[in-house]
Design a protein around this motif. Structure first.
Motif, PDB file in Angstrom:
ATOM      1  N   ARG A 107      51.489 -13.485 -23.308  1.00 28.86           N
ATOM      2  CA  ARG A 107      51.265 -14.513 -22.273  1.00 28.86           C
ATOM      3  C   ARG A 107      52.349 -15.594 -22.321  1.00 28.86           C
ATOM      4  NH1 ARG A 107      46.016 -12.761 -23.546  1.00 28.86           N
ATOM      5  NH2 ARG A 107      44.726 -12.392 -21.692  1.00 28.86           N
ATOM      6  N   GLU A 108      52.835 -15.890 -23.538  1.00 29.80           N
ATOM      7  CA  GLU A 108      53.878 -16.917 -23.667  1.00 29.80           C
ATOM      8  C   GLU A 108      55.120 -16.534 -22.845  1.00 29.80           C
ATOM      9  OE1 GLU A 108      54.911 -17.714 -27.779  1.00 29.80           O
ATOM     10  OE2 GLU A 108      56.607 -18.967 -27.185  1.00 29.80           O
ATOM     11  N   ASP A 109      55.479 -15.255 -22.858  1.00 34.94           N
ATOM     12  CA  ASP A 109      56.657 -14.828 -22.087  1.00 34.94           C
ATOM     13  C   ASP A 109      56.374 -14.813 -20.582  1.00 34.94           C
ATOM     14  OD1 ASP A 109      58.495 -14.622 -24.149  1.00 34.94           O
ATOM     15  OD2 ASP A 109      57.911 -12.561 -24.630  1.00 34.94           O
ATOM     16  N   VAL A 110      55.116 -14.559 -20.215  1.00 41.43           N
ATOM     17  CA  VAL A 110      54.780 -14.644 -18.787  1.00 41.43           C
ATOM     18  C   VAL A 110      54.917 -16.098 -18.323  1.00 41.43           C
ATOM     19  CG1 VAL A 110      52.996 -14.283 -17.034  1.00 41.43           C
ATOM     20  CG2 VAL A 110      53.216 -12.664 -18.931  1.00 41.43           C
ATOM     21  N   ALA A 111      54.404 -17.021 -19.139  1.00 41.43           N
ATOM     22  CA  ALA A 111      54.492 -18.448 -18.762  1.00 41.43           C
ATOM     23  C   ALA A 111      55.959 -18.869 -18.628  1.00 41.43           C
ATOM     24  CB  ALA A 111      53.769 -19.303 -19.804  1.00 41.43           C
TER      25      ALA A 111
END
Ligand code: NAP
Length: 214
Positions: free
Chosen positions: A177-181
């Motif tokens: 999720r961190e990379d999506v954000a």
């Protein structure tokens, strides 16, 4: 640029809200649906607005007032029935598009799901969820908004790597999720992503490089 994060109490939404707050080029307004969700944001000096995707377009347009971009990172989640999938992931998303148009917000970034653009890629187990994502994305493509539709693979809570694969068609895969954000953050002003849609999974290319060469 002021960005309204819809779904700001969610797992991607929280990370994105803090990234925007820490970025000198952006200010952020976190859209949440309960007072207690707003309290930690307000304590950190982050502007909040209470609004519900099951409410009226007017309520949502008021929430988006004076913003220059909307990020739709909300979702009904796996614990609710398909009634909520329809009301949040499809109708809530479309109402948010109408609200953005009413509030004269031009930029709209949608968090969709990998393969939502091809029926033959939809997972048998959660077909109604894919149908909701598919038609919400289709409505966004037909709108006047400067959209970017990001279709991530399976979301994990692993630490981000800062490296992705982004393309029109990717079969399967996952991404923190961190990379999506971070991908949402960097897409906001990346003109190469304007009026474009892409699948997104972990990969070997730094995020900004991947976005400029989709
Ligand atoms: P999440 O943690 O479940 O967050 C979703 C947020 O949407 C929650 O904060 C929730 O609010 C909010 N929401 C639900 N109903 C609402 C309503 N009526 N009004 C306003 N807000 C509402 O989701 P995530 O893990 O960050 O994922 C974000 C997106 O990625 C979702 O659209 C999901 O479909 C998509 N996605 C997921 C996967 C996966 O593997 N799970 C893969 C690809 C794409 P509350 O906090 O108040 O409940």
């Amino acid at each position: 640029m002021k960005v309204l994060v819809v779904g700001a109490n969610g797992q991607i939404g929280k990370q994105l809200t803090h990234l925007l707050q820490d970025h000198e080029g952006y200010t952020v307004r976190a859209m949440v649906r309960k007072e207690e969700q707003a309290a930690p944001y307000q304590a950190a000096g982050i502007e909040c607005v209470l609004a519900n995707l099951e409410g009226s377009v007017k309520e949502l347009a008021d929430a988006a007032k004076n913003c220059q971009a909307v990020v739709f990172a909300a979702g009904s989640g796996g614990a609710t029935g398909y009634d909520k999938t329809l009301l949040i992931d499809l109708d809530g998303a479309v109402k948010m598009m109408e609200a953005a148009e009413q509030a004269s917000v031009r930029r709209f970034v949608m968090v969709s799901a990998i393969g939502a653009h091809h029926r033959e890629y939809w997972s048998e187990e959660i077909k109604p969820y894919y149908a909701a994502k598919h038609y919400a994305d289709r409505m966004l493509r037909q709108s006047s908004l400067t959209y970017t539709i990001i279709r991530p693979g399976g979301l994990t809570n692993n630490p981000g790597t800062g490296h992705i694969a982004a393309a029109e068609n990717i079969r399967g895969g996952s991404i923190p999720r961190e990379d999506v954000a971070k991908t949402i953050l960097l897409s906001l002003d990346e003109e190469n992503t304007f009026r474009r849609s892409f699948d997104l999974i972990s990969g070997d290319t730094p995020i900004s490089e991947a976005l400029s060469s989709i």
